[in-house]
Design an enzyme around this catalytic site. Sequence first.
Site, mmCIF file in Angstrom:
data_model
loop_
_atom_site.group_PDB
_atom_site.id
_atom_site.type_symbol
_atom_site.label_atom_id
_atom_site.label_comp_id
_atom_site.label_asym_id
_atom_site.label_seq_id
_atom_site.Cartn_x
_atom_site.Cartn_y
_atom_site.Cartn_z
ATOM 1 N N SER A 108 1.302 20.713 47.576
ATOM 2 C CA SER A 108 0.794 21.686 46.524
ATOM 3 C C SER A 108 1.478 22.522 45.999
ATOM 4 O O SER A 108 2.427 23.132 46.489
ATOM 5 C CB SER A 108 -0.462 22.366 47.072
ATOM 6 O OG SER A 108 -1.229 23.243 46.482
ATOM 7 N N TYR A 130 -0.691 21.407 39.333
ATOM 8 C CA TYR A 130 -2.020 21.815 38.417
ATOM 9 C C TYR A 130 -1.763 21.835 36.928
ATOM 10 O O TYR A 130 -0.665 22.457 36.713
ATOM 11 C CB TYR A 130 -2.710 23.057 38.962
ATOM 12 C CG TYR A 130 -3.621 23.102 40.216
ATOM 13 C CD1 TYR A 130 -4.554 21.989 40.530
ATOM 14 C CD2 TYR A 130 -2.753 23.530 41.612
ATOM 15 C CE1 TYR A 130 -5.075 22.082 41.673
ATOM 16 C CE2 TYR A 130 -3.560 23.545 42.802
ATOM 17 C CZ TYR A 130 -4.931 22.422 42.850
ATOM 18 O OH TYR A 130 -5.288 22.375 43.890
ATOM 19 N N THR A 156 -3.326 16.922 39.638
ATOM 20 C CA THR A 156 -4.382 17.011 39.968
ATOM 21 C C THR A 156 -5.620 17.644 39.079
ATOM 22 O O THR A 156 -5.082 18.627 38.436
ATOM 23 C CB THR A 156 -4.763 18.150 41.466
ATOM 24 O OG1 THR A 156 -3.920 17.542 42.428
ATOM 25 C CG2 THR A 156 -5.893 18.244 41.854
ATOM 26 N N LYS A 254 -4.955 12.645 40.269
ATOM 27 C CA LYS A 254 -5.734 12.562 41.412
ATOM 28 C C LYS A 254 -7.106 13.306 41.098
ATOM 29 O O LYS A 254 -7.225 14.242 39.989
ATOM 30 C CB LYS A 254 -5.137 13.701 42.379
ATOM 31 C CG LYS A 254 -5.963 14.031 43.714
ATOM 32 C CD LYS A 254 -5.069 14.782 44.794
ATOM 33 C CE LYS A 254 -5.982 15.126 45.811
ATOM 34 N NZ LYS A 254 -7.065 15.963 45.819
ATOM 35 N N HIS A 278 -11.877 16.319 45.421
ATOM 36 C CA HIS A 278 -11.442 17.169 45.990
ATOM 37 C C HIS A 278 -11.905 17.948 47.208
ATOM 38 O O HIS A 278 -11.941 19.108 47.568
ATOM 39 C CB HIS A 278 -11.441 18.479 45.080
ATOM 40 C CG HIS A 278 -10.087 19.464 45.013
ATOM 41 N ND1 HIS A 278 -9.019 19.432 44.175
ATOM 42 C CD2 HIS A 278 -9.724 20.465 45.905
ATOM 43 C CE1 HIS A 278 -8.271 19.971 44.459
ATOM 44 N NE2 HIS A 278 -8.568 20.854 45.547
#
Length: 394
Positions: A108, A130, A156, A254, A278
């Site tokens: 992440s 992100y 994501t 994603k 998520h």
Amino acid sequence: MANGWFETVAEAQRRAKKSLPPSVYMALVAGSERGKTLQDNVDAFSELGFAPHVANLAPQRDLSTTVMGLHLDLPVMISPTGVQAVHPDGEVAIGRAAAARGTAMGLSSFASKSVEEVVAVNPKTFFQLYWSGSKEVILARVERARAAGAAGIIVTLDWSFSQGRDWGSPSIPEKLDFRTMVKFSPEALRRPAWALRWARSGALPNLTTPNMALPGQPAPTFFGAYGEWMQTALPTWEDLAWLRAHYDGPLMLKGVMRVDDARRAVDVGFDAISVSNHGGNNLDGTPASVRALPAVAEAVGSQVDVLLDGGIRRGSDVVKAVALGAKCVMIGRAYLWGLAANGQAGVENVLDILRSGIDSGLLGIGKSAVRDLDRDDLLVPDGFERRLGTAAAH
């Protein structure tokens, strides 16, 4: 048990709940609003059944697959999860465990360990991105991941701002200063093994996000990084095409739950799609990701790799997802519970549990390889699927 071994993911969860401070454990549970999607992600798998054979079964089973060109020894990879205070070794321990079991890891942007540290222990690491900051900042993060040797990028987009949780949200501090340590000390004292583990490491839980740091600047706190994301203009398909044009490595989107979005992702040039809500942390009331999987896989599975993220708790869940069109699944809470229960060995334990369950499923169904699984291997009840975005699909 004395050696820390556990036989199910459910037992790992029980041990995590007993060993972690309540606020840390509840941060792993997360969810959104009523928790309907959170629960449906898990419960939906129990609606799917098998029709096992009794003879002429395959004596050897091949569990391997490929995702975006990477060979994986089993169709399970680590899903990216944000900053955590579960274990001092954090994502480095998780990366080592994944490497030891021959699989890949998603790291992440909000992780507590840097992409450089994690790629060093597992070259099959995909960096999760992100849409946060300016395009120049986004591209700088992509280039940093590339320079570190990341195997690819996961974008994501399945995260909207959670509108609270009916069971209450955990208190997450901005940073661990003296005042915060005093406030949270009663929780830590109730979990002495957790506190001792951190004390022996010589460090406090790291609530910063090193992968969000800009060159020459300190890592922002989780809330600092979260604030940047919240203030960034939402991406368009044209923005995603821009990213594709500037990054020529493996690229996954994603958060896709709809057929029309899946087709647009293929048009943009993504190499893989993760069908995901998520982990129930997005809009509550969104169907379980496994319910949306068949329609997405049917629409684009011949063009891109389709993965399933959400609700995996046992190897039979993996078999069901692959039979419905996924090349691989991604796990989140399951490995975090394993990390809490027994560190790196606990994550390996979780992957071993899933591997064993997948192998048993293949044996019973009578298939010699996961790539041979298909819908006919399952009992799928009427009304199980949610074919989202099909009216606008072409």
